[in-house]
Design an enzyme around this catalytic site. Structure first.
Site, short mmCIF file in Angstrom:
data_model
loop_
_atom_site.label_atom_id
_atom_site.label_comp_id
_atom_site.label_asym_id
_atom_site.label_seq_id
_atom_site.Cartn_x
_atom_site.Cartn_y
_atom_site.Cartn_z
N VAL A 149 16.21 -11.33 -43.37
CA VAL A 149 16.41 -10.90 -44.76
C VAL A 149 17.08 -9.53 -44.78
CG1 VAL A 149 15.30 -10.42 -46.96
CG2 VAL A 149 14.35 -12.17 -45.46
N HIS A 150 18.21 -9.47 -45.49
CA HIS A 150 18.96 -8.23 -45.68
C HIS A 150 19.74 -8.39 -46.99
CE1 HIS A 150 22.50 -10.40 -44.16
NE2 HIS A 150 21.65 -10.92 -43.28
N GLY A 151 20.59 -7.45 -47.31
CA GLY A 151 21.29 -7.45 -48.59
C GLY A 151 22.07 -8.71 -48.89
#
Length: 164
Positions: free
Chosen positions: A13-15
Site C-alpha cells: 500500500v502506497h500512494g
C-alpha cells in the site's frame, strides 16, 4: 466480496494504490495481503496510515485474507487486494479467492531478478507463478496507474524470454 482490483505490488500500500487505484475504482477497503507484513508491526502501522481516511486499510496474512473473502458479512464490500508476489496470488486462488484479472503494478529489483518492464523485475520462480495463474484462465496485465495503458503480461514474458 466485490474485488475491484487484485494487484501485485511489492510495496503493497502506497500512494498509487490508496489514491489512484482505490479512488478511481470506488473501493471502500484495501486489503494488503502479506504474511510478512501482517507479522511486522512497523510495516503494518505505516500501511494502516496510508489510506488517509478515504479508504480503510487492512493488513492480513494470506490465509486470513481468504477467510475474510469468504465471510458473507463482507459479500458486498468493494475492495482492492494487493499482494507482494505472484506466488501470493496462487495461494489466494488455491484458498478459494476468485479473480478474473491480475494487475501487475510494481515488483522492485532484488538479487536474482531481471527486468520485465520499467517497474517490474521478476525471478524464475515469479515467471512460474505467472504461468500457473495463466493456466487458470486469469488475464494478467502490467499497469502502474489507472491513467496509463496496460500491457499483456504473458506477451511481455514471451518477448523478454522468460517463457517460450
Amino acid at each position: 466480496m466485490d474485488i475491484k482490483l487484485l494487484r501485485i505490488d511489492s510495496r503493497l500500500v502506497h500512494g498509487q494504490v490508496a489514491n489512484n487505484w482505490a479512488g478511481t475504482l470506488g473501493a471502500e477497503a484495501i486489503l494488503a495481503v502479506s504474511d510478512g507484513a501482517a507479522n511486522d508491526e512497523l510495516r503494518k502501522t505505516l500501511m494502516l496510515q496510508t489510506g488517509g481516511g478515504k479508504v480503510k486499510v487492512h493488513v492480513l496474512g494470506v490465509e486470513k485474507a481468504a477467510r475474510v473473502y469468504k465471510n458473507p458479512k463482507y459479500a458486498s464490500l468493494k475492495t482492492v487486494i494487493v499482494v507482494e508476489t505472484p506466488a501470493d496470488v496462487v495461494r489466494l486462488l488455491d484458498l478459494g479467492v476468485k479473480a478474473d484479472e491480475v494487475n501487475v503494478g510494481g515488483m522492485t529489483f532484488k538479487q536474482g531478478t531481471k527486468a520485465l518492464s520499467q517497474a517490474v523485475y521478476i525471478s524464475d520462480e515469479d515467471a512460474k507463478a505467472f504461468q500457473e495463474i495463466d493456466k487458470r484462465g486469469i488475464t494478467q496485465y502490467i499497469q502502474q496507474v489507472p491513467s496509463t495503458g496496460r500491457s499483456d503480461l504473458m506477451e511481455a514474458l514471451k518477448s523478454k524470454g522468460f517463457i517460450s
